[in-house]
Design an enzyme around this catalytic site. Structure first.
Site, PDB file in Angstrom:
ATOM      1  CB  CYS A 117      13.288  20.824 -63.423  1.00 37.83           C
ATOM      2  SG  CYS A 117      12.862  21.041 -65.164  1.00 37.83           S
ATOM      3  CB  CYS A 118      11.716  25.261 -60.921  1.00 35.44           C
ATOM      4  SG  CYS A 118      10.041  24.662 -61.224  1.00 35.44           S
ATOM      5  CB  CYS A 200       6.817  24.067 -68.054  1.00 39.71           C
ATOM      6  SG  CYS A 200       8.232  25.189 -67.918  1.00 39.71           S
ATOM      7  CB  CYS A 203       4.892  21.668 -64.645  1.00 36.23           C
ATOM      8  SG  CYS A 203       6.475  20.811 -64.685  1.00 36.23           S
ATOM      9  CB  CYS A 228       8.356  27.707 -59.697  1.00 37.68           C
ATOM     10  SG  CYS A 228       8.425  29.380 -60.405  1.00 37.68           S
TER      11      CYS A 228
END
Length: 234
Positions: A117-118, A200, A203, A228
């Site tokens: 996702c990152c 985000c 997170c 990340c």
């Protein structure tokens, strides 16, 4: 490269942040950029760049999962300075495929999913943002996490093949706050609610008393390395 890096580092060693950014902007005309996530540190550097009309492109990574408070700071910053902030979004097809196959919150299920996702929302857009540049300015400070203390304020970013400069690297958080108060800079109010590091929304959580600076990021994972990949040091 080491000699080149040391030569530039020696030139800016005794300069104030604004002076150092201006020097690098002159050294790399049209090839220097600053990334902001609208946190305390980034708002300070944005003020330095915009207030002094430094020729540095300012950009942000629009992951699509930011806090409402972050969007507010973004909009107010545009209104106050009347300067552009370039937004880099994730590739729509890659994001659609991720959500289709794994759902909108797959990052909670495994480190692999979170990194995927990152990568889609941040790393790939960052590559586009940095393309063609020779110097990347960031808001990193040494005291923000343990794995940043062995960094220098000017370094070679092997991953992105460019120089990376952290103008307020040696500042304390108190110095950052003092600059914000003195210059009446708009900042993210989540900082007042226990969020030292804001990413985000799904997170990021507030940090409890006694916890590490980055304990609120990806808190469900192993706490040993809280990055990340944007600022990978190895």
């Amino acid at each position: 490269m080491k000699a080149y890096l040391e030569e530039i580092a020696a030139q800016i060693k005794d300069m104030e942040p604004v002076e150092a950014i201006a020097y690098l902007a002159e050294l790399f005309p049209g090839q220097i950029t600053f990334s902001t996530s609208f946190g305390w540190e980034d708002q300070v550097i944005t003020d330095m760049i915009f207030k002094n009309d430094l020729p540095v492109k300012v950009f942000t990574l629009e992951t699509g999962r930011l806090f409402p408070e972050t969007y507010y700071v973004w909009n107010r910053t545009l209104e106050i300075y009347q300067k552009p902030i370039h937004a880099y979004h994730p590739d729509a097809i890659a994001l659609e495929e991720l959500v289709l196959k794994k759902g909108p919150n797959s990052f909670y299920e495994s480190v692999e999913n979170r990194k995927q996702c990152c990568n889609i929302r941040k790393i790939v857009p960052l590559k586009r943002a940095l393309a063609g540049n020779k110097c990347w300015v960031t808001g990193i400070r040494a005291e923000q996490s343990l794995n940043r203390t062995d960094m220098a304020n000017l370094e070679w970013d092997e991953q992105n093949q460019l120089l990376k400069f952290h103008p307020i690297f040696f500042w304390t958080l108190d110095e950052v706050k003092a600059y914000i108060r003195k210059n009446n800079i708009v900042y993210n109010t989540l900082h007042d609610k226990g969020f030292p590091s804001i990413g985000c929304a799904p997170c990021t959580r507030a940090v409890r008393e006694g916890e590490d600076f980055r304990a609120g990021r990806w808190w469900w994972e192993d706490q040993s390395k809280k990055e990340c990949g944007l600022h990978a040091t190895k």
